[in-house]
Design a protein around this motif. Structure first.
Motif, PDB file in Angstrom:
ATOM      1  N   GLU A   8       0.827  -1.210   0.000  1.00  0.00           N
ATOM      2  CA  GLU A   8       0.000   0.000   0.000  1.00  0.00           C
ATOM      3  C   GLU A   8       0.860   1.257   0.000  1.00  0.00           C
ATOM      4  OE1 GLU A   8      -4.043  -1.446   2.352  1.00  0.00           O
ATOM      5  OE2 GLU A   8      -2.219  -1.027   3.501  1.00  0.00           O
ATOM      6  N   ARG A   9       1.945   1.234   0.782  1.00  0.00           N
ATOM      7  CA  ARG A   9       2.858   2.393   0.795  1.00  0.00           C
ATOM      8  C   ARG A   9       3.455   2.613  -0.586  1.00  0.00           C
ATOM      9  NH1 ARG A   9       5.255  -0.102   5.195  1.00  0.00           N
ATOM     10  NH2 ARG A   9       7.128  -0.474   3.915  1.00  0.00           N
ATOM     11  N   GLN A  10       3.914   1.535  -1.190  1.00  0.00           N
ATOM     12  CA  GLN A  10       4.567   1.672  -2.493  1.00  0.00           C
ATOM     13  C   GLN A  10       3.590   2.116  -3.560  1.00  0.00           C
ATOM     14  OE1 GLN A  10       6.833  -1.892  -3.350  1.00  0.00           O
ATOM     15  NE2 GLN A  10       8.302  -1.477  -1.703  1.00  0.00           N
ATOM     16  N   GLN A  11       2.356   1.656  -3.475  1.00  0.00           N
ATOM     17  CA  GLN A  11       1.340   2.112  -4.425  1.00  0.00           C
ATOM     18  C   GLN A  11       1.088   3.602  -4.266  1.00  0.00           C
ATOM     19  OE1 GLN A  11       0.006   0.482  -6.967  1.00  0.00           O
ATOM     20  NE2 GLN A  11      -1.084   2.358  -7.542  1.00  0.00           N
ATOM     21  N   ASP A  37      14.015   5.610   6.724  1.00  0.00           N
ATOM     22  CA  ASP A  37      14.694   4.396   6.255  1.00  0.00           C
ATOM     23  C   ASP A  37      13.700   3.458   5.565  1.00  0.00           C
ATOM     24  OD1 ASP A  37      17.216   5.110   7.059  1.00  0.00           O
ATOM     25  OD2 ASP A  37      17.086   4.106   9.002  1.00  0.00           O
ATOM     26  N   THR A  38      12.493   3.379   6.096  1.00  0.00           N
ATOM     27  CA  THR A  38      11.454   2.547   5.478  1.00  0.00           C
ATOM     28  C   THR A  38      11.095   3.088   4.098  1.00  0.00           C
ATOM     29  OG1 THR A  38      10.524   1.901   7.610  1.00  0.00           O
ATOM     30  CG2 THR A  38       9.078   1.713   5.702  1.00  0.00           C
ATOM     31  N   ILE A  39      10.920   4.407   4.019  1.00  0.00           N
ATOM     32  CA  ILE A  39      10.606   5.022   2.724  1.00  0.00           C
ATOM     33  C   ILE A  39      11.763   4.832   1.753  1.00  0.00           C
ATOM     34  CG2 ILE A  39      10.089   7.193   1.544  1.00  0.00           C
ATOM     35  CD1 ILE A  39       7.782   6.106   3.219  1.00  0.00           C
ATOM     36  N   ARG A  40      12.977   4.958   2.244  1.00  0.00           N
ATOM     37  CA  ARG A  40      14.150   4.760   1.386  1.00  0.00           C
ATOM     38  C   ARG A  40      14.168   3.351   0.808  1.00  0.00           C
ATOM     39  NH1 ARG A  40      17.536   6.117   4.789  1.00  0.00           N
ATOM     40  NH2 ARG A  40      17.893   8.278   4.175  1.00  0.00           N
ATOM     41  N   ARG A  41      13.856   2.362   1.627  1.00  0.00           N
ATOM     42  CA  ARG A  41      13.813   0.979   1.135  1.00  0.00           C
ATOM     43  C   ARG A  41      12.689   0.796   0.110  1.00  0.00           C
ATOM     44  NH1 ARG A  41      15.104  -0.150   6.632  1.00  0.00           N
ATOM     45  NH2 ARG A  41      12.893  -0.434   7.146  1.00  0.00           N
ATOM     46  N   ASP A  42      11.540   1.406   0.375  1.00  0.00           N
ATOM     47  CA  ASP A  42      10.429   1.327  -0.589  1.00  0.00           C
ATOM     48  C   ASP A  42      10.842   1.910  -1.936  1.00  0.00           C
ATOM     49  OD1 ASP A  42       8.662   0.116   1.152  1.00  0.00           O
ATOM     50  OD2 ASP A  42       7.722   1.985   1.795  1.00  0.00           O
ATOM     51  N   ILE A  43      11.457   3.081  -1.888  1.00  0.00           N
ATOM     52  CA  ILE A  43      11.879   3.743  -3.129  1.00  0.00           C
ATOM     53  C   ILE A  43      12.920   2.906  -3.863  1.00  0.00           C
ATOM     54  CG2 ILE A  43      13.199   5.719  -4.000  1.00  0.00           C
ATOM     55  CD1 ILE A  43      11.650   7.464  -2.022  1.00  0.00           C
ATOM     56  N   LYS A  44      13.855   2.312  -3.117  1.00  0.00           N
ATOM     57  CA  LYS A  44      14.873   1.470  -3.761  1.00  0.00           C
ATOM     58  C   LYS A  44      14.234   0.277  -4.460  1.00  0.00           C
ATOM     59  CE  LYS A  44      19.215  -0.982  -3.045  1.00  0.00           C
ATOM     60  NZ  LYS A  44      18.811  -2.102  -3.928  1.00  0.00           N
ATOM     61  N   GLU A  45      13.276  -0.361  -3.804  1.00  0.00           N
ATOM     62  CA  GLU A  45      12.605  -1.498  -4.430  1.00  0.00           C
ATOM     63  C   GLU A  45      11.887  -1.076  -5.714  1.00  0.00           C
ATOM     64  OE1 GLU A  45      10.105  -3.947  -2.043  1.00  0.00           O
ATOM     65  OE2 GLU A  45      11.547  -4.075  -0.387  1.00  0.00           O
ATOM     66  N   LEU A  46      11.213   0.059  -5.661  1.00  0.00           N
ATOM     67  CA  LEU A  46      10.497   0.545  -6.837  1.00  0.00           C
ATOM     68  C   LEU A  46      11.462   0.943  -7.951  1.00  0.00           C
ATOM     69  CD1 LEU A  46       7.785   2.671  -4.989  1.00  0.00           C
ATOM     70  CD2 LEU A  46       7.417   0.509  -6.201  1.00  0.00           C
ATOM     71  N   ALA A  47      12.588   1.540  -7.560  1.00  0.00           N
ATOM     72  CA  ALA A  47      13.604   1.917  -8.554  1.00  0.00           C
ATOM     73  C   ALA A  47      14.209   0.679  -9.190  1.00  0.00           C
ATOM     74  CB  ALA A  47      14.679   2.771  -7.900  1.00  0.00           C
ATOM     75  N   ASP A  48      14.455  -0.371  -8.386  1.00  0.00           N
ATOM     76  CA  ASP A  48      15.014  -1.618  -8.923  1.00  0.00           C
ATOM     77  C   ASP A  48      14.070  -2.271  -9.921  1.00  0.00           C
ATOM     78  OD1 ASP A  48      17.273  -1.282  -7.386  1.00  0.00           O
ATOM     79  OD2 ASP A  48      16.673  -2.698  -5.818  1.00  0.00           O
ATOM     80  N   GLN A  49      12.771  -2.024  -9.765  1.00  0.00           N
ATOM     81  CA  GLN A  49      11.781  -2.551 -10.710  1.00  0.00           C
ATOM     82  C   GLN A  49      11.596  -1.638 -11.922  1.00  0.00           C
ATOM     83  OE1 GLN A  49       8.035  -3.788  -8.674  1.00  0.00           O
ATOM     84  NE2 GLN A  49       9.214  -3.562  -6.792  1.00  0.00           N
ATOM     85  N   GLY A  50      12.325  -0.508 -11.932  1.00  0.00           N
ATOM     86  CA  GLY A  50      12.229   0.417 -13.057  1.00  0.00           C
ATOM     87  C   GLY A  50      10.993   1.282 -13.048  1.00  0.00           C
ATOM     88  N   LEU A  51      10.349   1.422 -11.877  1.00  0.00           N
ATOM     89  CA  LEU A  51       9.085   2.153 -11.811  1.00  0.00           C
ATOM     90  C   LEU A  51       9.257   3.629 -11.496  1.00  0.00           C
ATOM     91  CD1 LEU A  51       7.035  -0.565  -9.901  1.00  0.00           C
ATOM     92  CD2 LEU A  51       7.030  -0.068 -12.349  1.00  0.00           C
TER      93      LEU A  51
END
Length: 253
Positions: A8-11, A37-51
């Motif tokens: 939900e956060r990432q969406q 730090d939680t937001i940073r991890r969310d952003i990294k995951e989304l960036a790794d997916q190319g989103l």
């Protein structure tokens, strides 16, 4: 706010990037009641997916522009036509002008007046093809390896051809542009070609429809301050989008 799951956060992050083209980690942390730090991890995951494109302190959107030339050719045709007609005012007889492999430069080539006498140097097959029958434009084609998604050439031979020219103007079709991140593109070789063109020209004129503003990709071409002029399809109502570029001393039309 009720605690949200990671999905939900990432969406929510993706929705904000889609709406305003950027997110700030500190603001998101406060809004979602989680650590930076939680937001940073969310952003990294989304960036790794190319989103999205991760930046210092947050993230910004990728360009929505299609990759393949044939798809880009049909994308935002009216915006590119507006840009092309504005660009014509920068041309005069006797100039040597670099045209890169973008669809915005192709739109300029298609609108060149028949009486205009210039020399066009390009690595774009579509641009060269359009100018084949122009009565007064001399065309120099920078050969090299053909890109089948971009219909342009790249490689050492192409770079050497551009490096041997000192052009009056470089028309730079922009894939992504951000006032702080700079001018970027999705492909490494495309970045190298454009960087070479920028380095050998007296005036750099960037061409960017509004949907490319405040977006970023992986491969860096140059800072926005390398532009002498930025030509867009903006209306008076969209002036705010361009303020960050004007504040850096770039003429925007």
């Amino acid at each position: 706010m009720q605690s949200l799951s990671k999905e939900e956060r990432q969406q929510l992050i993706l929705e904000q990037v889609s709406d305003v083209r950027k997110v700030d980690m500190k603001s998101l942390s406060q809004k979602l009641a989680v650590s930076t730090d939680t937001i940073r991890r969310d952003i990294k995951e989304l960036a790794d997916q190319g989103l999205l494109k991760a930046t210092r302190g947050g993230a910004i959107a990728h360009s929505p522009i299609p990759i393949h030339f044939r798809d880009r050719e049909k994308y935002d045709v009216s915006g590119k036509q507006q840009i092309a007609l504005k660009a014509l005012s920068q041309l005069k007889d006797g100039q040597v002008v670099l045209f890169d492999g973008g669809t915005s430069t192709l739109a300029i080539a298609m609108n060149l007046p028949k009486e205009l006498q210039i020399t066009v140097v390009t690595n774009s097959f579509p641009v060269a093809n359009v100018l084949e029958d122009h009565p007064n434009v001399e065309v120099i084609f920078a050969g090299g390896r053909l890109s089948k998604f971009g219909f342009n050439t790249s490689g050492p031979e192409t770079m050497q051809a551009f490096e041997s020219i000192r052009a009056d103007i470089c028309f730079l079709s922009i894939y992504s542009i951000h006032a702080e991140v700079g001018i970027t593109t999705r492909h490494y070789e495309d970045a190298l070609m454009k960087k070479t063109m920028v380095g050998t020209s007296k005036r750099i004129i960037g061409l960017a429809t509004l949907n490319k503003m405040n977006t970023a990709e992986a491969f860096y071409i140059c800072p926005v301050t390398d532009l002498d002029m930025l030509i867009t399809d903006a209306t008076d109502r969209q002036e705010e989008l361009l303020l960050s570029f004007k504040k850096k001393g770039i003429e925007v039309i």
